[in-house]
Enzyme design. Sequence first.
Site, PDB file in Angstrom:
ATOM      1  N   PHE A   1      15.313  12.490  93.481  1.00 50.79           N
ATOM      2  CA  PHE A   1      15.923  13.544  92.668  1.00 50.79           C
ATOM      3  C   PHE A   1      14.848  14.542  92.249  1.00 50.79           C
ATOM      4  CE2 PHE A   1      14.492  10.289  89.744  1.00 50.79           C
ATOM      5  CZ  PHE A   1      13.935  10.999  88.686  1.00 50.79           C
ATOM      6  N   CYS A   2      15.315  15.748  91.886  1.00 50.23           N
ATOM      7  CA  CYS A   2      14.437  16.797  91.374  1.00 50.23           C
ATOM      8  C   CYS A   2      15.269  17.695  90.462  1.00 50.23           C
ATOM      9  CB  CYS A   2      13.787  17.582  92.502  1.00 50.23           C
ATOM     10  SG  CYS A   2      14.953  18.358  93.633  1.00 50.23           S
ATOM     11  N   THR A   3      14.716  18.798  90.013  1.00 49.16           N
ATOM     12  CA  THR A   3      15.381  19.619  88.998  1.00 49.16           C
ATOM     13  C   THR A   3      16.725  20.151  89.465  1.00 49.16           C
ATOM     14  OG1 THR A   3      13.198  20.296  88.218  1.00 49.16           O
ATOM     15  CG2 THR A   3      15.100  21.562  87.417  1.00 49.16           C
TER      16      THR A   3
ATOM     17  N   ILE B   1      18.936  17.250  88.684  1.00 45.05           N
ATOM     18  CA  ILE B   1      19.036  16.823  87.288  1.00 45.05           C
ATOM     19  C   ILE B   1      19.934  17.767  86.495  1.00 45.05           C
ATOM     20  CG2 ILE B   1      17.712  16.359  85.178  1.00 45.05           C
ATOM     21  CD1 ILE B   1      15.241  16.056  87.149  1.00 45.05           C
TER      22      ILE B   1
END
Length: 304
Positions: A177-179, A206
Amino acid sequence: MKPMFTVVALYHFTRFDDPAALRDPLLDICKSKGIHGTLLLAQEGINGTIAGDRAGIDAVIAHIRALPGCADLEWKESTAATPPFHRMKVRLKKEIVTMGQPNVDPVARVGNYVDPADWNDLISAPDVAVIDTRNDYEVAIGTFDEAIDPQTKSFGEFPAWWEENKHRFHNKRIAMFCTGGIRCEKSTNYLMGQGVEDVYHLKGGILKYLEEVPQEQSKWDGECFVFDARVSVGHGLQEGPHILCHACRRPLLPEDRARPEYEEGVACHRCVDETTEADKDRFRERQKQIALARARGTHHIGGL
């Protein structure tokens, strides 16, 4: 009542044969509609965050969706009480998110998308390793429960980290996952190129998770760093408590300003030993100019 600013985070991988030809028309419409922020153009697509009023945002989104291959562009929206940016920049880059792996091609294939509503079940499975693909200063203020932090200072360090640590994930499914999702488009493609088949990533990143998953059901702990004047957001994409150290660009909590190392615009407890006295004198002069601009009711050119 003060107007709220619409903030849009977007990216789209597509093929732009001549990104330079797209730059000026995109910059012109952003400026004409009062939109501020930063957009990156490269042969692999577009990436960035912009903010403004509803009508202006809609006009710019319509322009971007009319670009080659961008008809199915997706984006994440949130709001800000004050302008998150004070300038508009459209920059030409080699990559819209820098990984430094020329064979990585998210247009060709990526990992399995997982909707925010299904993410908790996936990362709770015992055969799943959860990896945070963001930089160390982002992870420091918030991440998912039990996620692995590669402690990278830039996304370009991720391939080397994987090479050194891949033995840890034998017989594991990988969830990343990332922003907003862009780094995972590349990191999942990279892992698949390394022979890892069971690769998953959080759709919308996120930001989408914090928008859609109720706080009482959340496995997110802390705040999410964002690359604008809000610095961080929490559940419901509400603005978080963090400020930015304008010397090192790391996020700080309000209480960090009470520490003896903190000097506004000059140093914080994290970077006080990373810069020279000459650097600090230069930062003090910059801070002086910012204060003078603020007193005049203008914005200093060094701002966002």
